[in-house]
Scaffold this motif. Structure first.
Motif, mmCIF file in Angstrom:
data_model
loop_
_atom_site.group_PDB
_atom_site.id
_atom_site.type_symbol
_atom_site.label_atom_id
_atom_site.label_comp_id
_atom_site.label_asym_id
_atom_site.label_seq_id
_atom_site.Cartn_x
_atom_site.Cartn_y
_atom_site.Cartn_z
ATOM 1 N N UNK A 1 -14.122 74.463 89.884
ATOM 2 C CA UNK A 1 -12.744 73.993 89.919
ATOM 3 C C UNK A 1 -12.232 74.585 91.184
ATOM 4 N N UNK A 2 -11.185 74.201 91.550
ATOM 5 C CA UNK A 2 -10.598 74.603 92.862
ATOM 6 C C UNK A 2 -10.473 75.932 93.094
ATOM 7 N N UNK A 3 -10.052 76.794 92.085
ATOM 8 C CA UNK A 3 -9.979 78.089 92.264
ATOM 9 C C UNK A 3 -11.365 78.755 92.260
ATOM 10 N N UNK A 4 -12.221 78.358 91.527
ATOM 11 C CA UNK A 4 -13.709 78.864 91.948
ATOM 12 C C UNK A 4 -14.149 78.495 93.388
ATOM 13 N N UNK A 5 -13.803 77.360 93.663
ATOM 14 C CA UNK A 5 -14.519 77.131 95.158
ATOM 15 C C UNK A 5 -13.780 78.036 96.079
ATOM 16 N N UNK A 6 -12.608 78.435 95.842
ATOM 17 C CA UNK A 6 -11.954 79.043 96.870
ATOM 18 C C UNK A 6 -12.550 80.606 96.625
ATOM 19 N N UNK A 7 -12.774 81.061 95.429
ATOM 20 C CA UNK A 7 -13.556 82.311 95.379
ATOM 21 C C UNK A 7 -14.952 82.473 95.954
ATOM 22 N N UNK A 8 -15.694 81.395 95.807
ATOM 23 C CA UNK A 8 -16.943 81.138 96.394
ATOM 24 C C UNK A 8 -16.933 81.203 97.807
ATOM 25 N N UNK A 9 -15.973 80.603 98.285
ATOM 26 C CA UNK A 9 -15.954 80.713 99.756
ATOM 27 C C UNK A 9 -15.541 82.219 100.216
ATOM 28 N N UNK A 10 -14.705 82.750 99.668
ATOM 29 C CA UNK A 10 -14.193 84.070 100.123
ATOM 30 C C UNK A 10 -15.457 85.116 100.033
ATOM 31 N N UNK A 11 -16.155 84.866 98.940
ATOM 32 C CA UNK A 11 -17.310 85.578 98.535
ATOM 33 C C UNK A 11 -18.465 85.331 99.875
ATOM 34 N N UNK A 12 -18.940 84.083 100.091
ATOM 35 C CA UNK A 12 -20.217 83.887 100.702
ATOM 36 C C UNK A 12 -19.657 83.813 102.245
ATOM 37 N N UNK A 13 -18.582 83.287 102.714
ATOM 38 C CA UNK A 13 -18.133 83.122 104.012
ATOM 39 C C UNK A 13 -17.395 84.233 104.365
ATOM 40 N N UNK A 14 -16.579 85.158 103.725
ATOM 41 C CA UNK A 14 -15.976 86.335 104.001
ATOM 42 C C UNK A 14 -16.628 87.777 103.688
ATOM 43 N N UNK A 15 -17.154 87.625 102.552
ATOM 44 C CA UNK A 15 -17.759 88.704 101.928
ATOM 45 C C UNK A 15 -16.509 89.519 101.128
#
Length: 80
Positions: free
Chosen positions: A8-22
């Motif tokens: 989902x769009x929210x899950x993509x944002x969360x995924x990105x913040x985890x893997x790209x920002x830690x």
């Protein structure tokens, strides 16, 4: 296993913040203006869908997949 595009769009944002920002779940909740429990639930879904136990494993899996793809595209990288 789910793909990034199926999130989902929210899950993509969360995924990105985890893997790209830690980012931690608390930091993500604050950044996205969502409750901590909503973020935690979505992180649980992500971990389950990607077959990992924690956020650290999700990050490792993400970059491992990138390396595999690069090796396919650039045969000279096979030694990595």
């Amino acid at each position: 296993m789910m793909t990034y595009q199926q999130l989902t769009p929210l899950q993509r944002k969360i995924y990105d913040l985890i893997v790209l920002q830690g980012d931690t779940s608390k930091k993500i909740a604050k950044r996205l203006g969502r409750s901590h429990s909503t973020i935690e639930k979505n992180i649980e879904i992500l971990l389950d869908e990607f077959g990992v136990l924690n956020q650290k494993e999700l990050i490792i899996q993400h970059y491992t997949e990138i390396i595999k793809e690069l090796k396919t595209l650039c045969p000279s990288m096979k030694s990595l």
